[in-house]
Design a protein around this motif. Structure first.
Motif, PDB file in Angstrom:
ATOM      1  N   TYR A   1       0.760  -1.145   0.040  1.00 38.07           N
ATOM      2  CA  TYR A   1       0.019   0.067  -0.036  1.00 38.07           C
ATOM      3  C   TYR A   1       0.894   1.040  -0.050  1.00 38.07           C
ATOM      4  O   TYR A   1       0.461   2.311  -0.715  1.00 38.07           O
TER       5      TYR A   1
ATOM      6  N   GLY B   1       0.283   2.334  -3.568  1.00 35.12           N
ATOM      7  CA  GLY B   1      -0.757   3.171  -3.191  1.00 35.12           C
ATOM      8  C   GLY B   1      -0.164   4.611  -3.103  1.00 35.12           C
ATOM      9  O   GLY B   1      -0.654   5.812  -3.552  1.00 35.12           O
TER      10      GLY B   1
ATOM     11  N   PRO C   1      -8.110   5.302   5.135  1.00 26.95           N
ATOM     12  CA  PRO C   1      -8.727   5.837   4.151  1.00 26.95           C
ATOM     13  C   PRO C   1      -8.352   7.408   4.308  1.00 26.95           C
ATOM     14  O   PRO C   1      -8.513   8.427   3.258  1.00 26.95           O
TER      15      PRO C   1
ATOM     16  N   GLU D   1      -2.763  10.427   2.961  1.00 27.69           N
ATOM     17  CA  GLU D   1      -2.204  10.721   1.546  1.00 27.69           C
ATOM     18  C   GLU D   1      -0.620  11.257   1.652  1.00 27.69           C
ATOM     19  O   GLU D   1      -0.347  11.893   2.637  1.00 27.69           O
TER      20      GLU D   1
ATOM     21  N   ALA E   1      -8.816  -5.070  -4.363  1.00 30.56           N
ATOM     22  CA  ALA E   1      -8.178  -3.860  -5.296  1.00 30.56           C
ATOM     23  C   ALA E   1      -8.713  -4.155  -6.682  1.00 30.56           C
ATOM     24  O   ALA E   1      -9.224  -2.821  -7.081  1.00 30.56           O
TER      25      ALA E   1
ATOM     26  N   SER F   1     -12.603  -3.078  -6.388  1.00 28.09           N
ATOM     27  CA  SER F   1     -12.821  -1.559  -5.905  1.00 28.09           C
ATOM     28  C   SER F   1     -12.325  -0.568  -7.077  1.00 28.09           C
ATOM     29  O   SER F   1     -12.157   0.756  -6.664  1.00 28.09           O
TER      30      SER F   1
ATOM     31  N   ASP G   1      -8.656   0.904  -5.940  1.00 29.80           N
ATOM     32  CA  ASP G   1      -8.471   1.524  -4.563  1.00 29.80           C
ATOM     33  C   ASP G   1      -7.727   0.868  -3.614  1.00 29.80           C
ATOM     34  O   ASP G   1      -8.360  -0.118  -2.880  1.00 29.80           O
TER      35      ASP G   1
ATOM     36  N   GLU H   1      -8.813   0.913   0.138  1.00 29.93           N
ATOM     37  CA  GLU H   1      -9.989  -0.083   0.485  1.00 29.93           C
ATOM     38  C   GLU H   1      -9.516  -1.619   0.655  1.00 29.93           C
ATOM     39  O   GLU H   1      -9.690  -2.301   1.474  1.00 29.93           O
TER      40      GLU H   1
END
Length: 479
Positions: A307, A311, A368, A371, A439, A442, A445, A448
């Protein structure tokens, strides 16, 4: 009744200073083998580019080590009990060191995969001797402190692997970086051999015991078939496409193994696994607890690293630094837990598991809202989970082995570690598959996907907590 004979590695009471020096040698070797479980993960992209390796070959760089390591733990523990624990330890370090050099010098993917299998065999020889030495060299509260240091080593090695791997890959660049991940073991291994020959106790000669070759073949084959479906798939392989039918064959072989051990015992011969261990409630509860905890504990770092890198765009080094609070918390609490386990017993493990669950729930709630470099906000939650983890690993080993005969310390410790390795392999396979499935469902995402996979790890740790509570209830009831 099973004839055991004198144990060759019931050590001849080395003095206090010698014991702790020997423990340092054992812990450094244990850390070296555990680091190679996770340190390679961050180097895989560089290996893929440097050797032109495809997905299947890359998966075997990881799977070859895990398979060889996992299947050898119990036979190696038994070999140390029956012959020379120091001899097996030194042989394991030599094999691990040579194979690490071969990994670093690899010129093609097949070379690297074969060297990783040899490296896993070396690790499998070393690991059960560590718990065996602790069990035979220490008594009472000292044993708890020694296992506390061992637990800190396990927690820190697992959590810090990605960080150290990131540092080495960055330092060496695209051509040399991934090779440094393996070469770093060579000087450490050479020094370990010299220190082991000087500080590790020889043990008394004793009567030579049967190595139970039929039992070794049956058990090793069953572990190989049990692990195969969970380690052979490439990253993201759906669970439904794995050869789970091999699990049924493995369970059948385990039944045959149990029958053979009973038959071999009836003939008055020493067995690979002392079946009386299966009647020791503290050992069996600890075995199950460790299996489920490691299934969640190990998988956590894999999905979190994915992630953070894919991500949030973290580098391997940044992802490793984010997970450092877990390693720090685990090291601090594991050291303290070694001093407290004799006083609080299984309650300490329950408290630790509750803290781990609280930390994982906090990570799940925060994911969630993360960032960029705000991933550092995970530090308090990971620190809490690490503090809890340090209260789980070493006290569980201490409590699981407290009723095990020291003559079977290597085999008992090997069985515990085998359960942990099987749990880790299954947990990683299941949680990774859930991560990639989520992943895809979604639309990419990854926040998630991380949340869904985290809930799976939470479920696994909850099972470990249930087993801890059952064992605590039994212990309180027998007081």
């Amino acid at each position: 009744m099973q004839r055991r004979g004198p144990a060759p590695d019931v050590d001849s009471a080395p003095d206090e200073q010698q014991r702790w020096r020997a423990l340092v040698v054992c812990l450094v070797a244990g850390a070296m083998t555990l680091l190679d479980v996770s340190i390679v993960n961050v180097a895989l992209p560089a290996i893929r580019e440097g050797l032109g390796a495809g997905p299947s070959a890359i998966s075997w760089v990881v799977a070859g080590y895990a398979l060889a390591f996992g299947v050898l733990l119990v036979p190696a523990g038994r070999l140390g009990d029956a012959r020379s624990r120091r001899g097996v330890f030194v042989a394991g370090v030599v094999l691990f060191t040579v194979s690490s050099a071969l990994c670093g010098a690899a010129q093609d993917p097949v070379w690297l995969a074969v060297a990783r299998v040899l490296q896993g065999l070396g690790g499998g020889l070393i690991s059960p001797q560590v718990s065996g030495f602790i069990q035979t060299m220490f008594r009472g509260a000292e044993r708890g402190r020694a296992f506390g240091l061992f637990g800190a080593t396990v927690g820190v090695s697992t959590a810090i692997g990605p960080l150290l791997g990131g540092v080495l890959v960055n330092a060496g660049g695209p051509d040399l970086g991934w090779r440094l991940v393996f070469y770093v073991n060579v000087p450490v291994g050479v020094v370990l051999v010299l220190l082991a020959l000087r500080f590790l106790p020889r043990g008394s000669s004793g009567q030579r015991q049967s190595l139970d070759p039929v039992g070794v073949v049956l058990f090793t084959t069953s572990m190989l078939l049990l692990l195969w479906p969970v380690v052979q798939g490439e990253q993201g392989t759906p669970l439904s496409r794995r050869p789970w039918w091999l699990t049924g064959v493995a369970l059948g072989l385990l039944v045959l193994f149990w029958w053979w051990e009973r038959h071999w015992t009836a003939r008055g011969r020493e067995t690979l696994v002392d079946l009386s261990l299966l009647r020791v409630r503290s050992f069996m509860n600890g075995l199950g607890l460790g299996t489920f905890y490691f299934a969640g504990f190990t998988a956590l770092f894999i999905v979190l690293t994915l992630y953070l890198q894919e991500g949030l765009g973290y580098t391997a080094l940044e992802a490793g630094l984010t997970q450092l609070p877990f390693a720090v918390g685990s090291a601090v609490s594991a050291f303290g837990a070694g001093r407290l386990v004799s006083r609080y017993g299984r309650r300490l493990v329950v408290i630790g598991l509750v803290a781990v669950l609280a930390g994982l729930l906090a990570v799940d709630l925060m994911t969630p809202r993360l960032e960029g470099m705000e991933g550092l906000k995970l530090a308090p939650a990971l620190l809490l989970a690490g503090l809890g983890g340090g209260l789980v690993i070493s006290p569980n080993v201490t409590l699981s082995l407290e009723e095990v005969d020291v003559a079977r310390a290597g085999a008992g410790g090997g069985l515990l570690q085998t359960a942990q390795r099987v749990g880790s392999a299954i947990g990683v396979a299941v949680v990774l598959a859930i991560f990639f499935d989520a992943a895809t469902a979604s639309g990419g995402d990854l926040a998630e996907a991380l949340s869904v996979s985290l809930r799976t790890t939470i479920g696994l740790v909850l099972v470990a907590l249930l087993l801890a509570l059952l064992d605590l209830r039994r212990r309180v009831g027998s007081d």
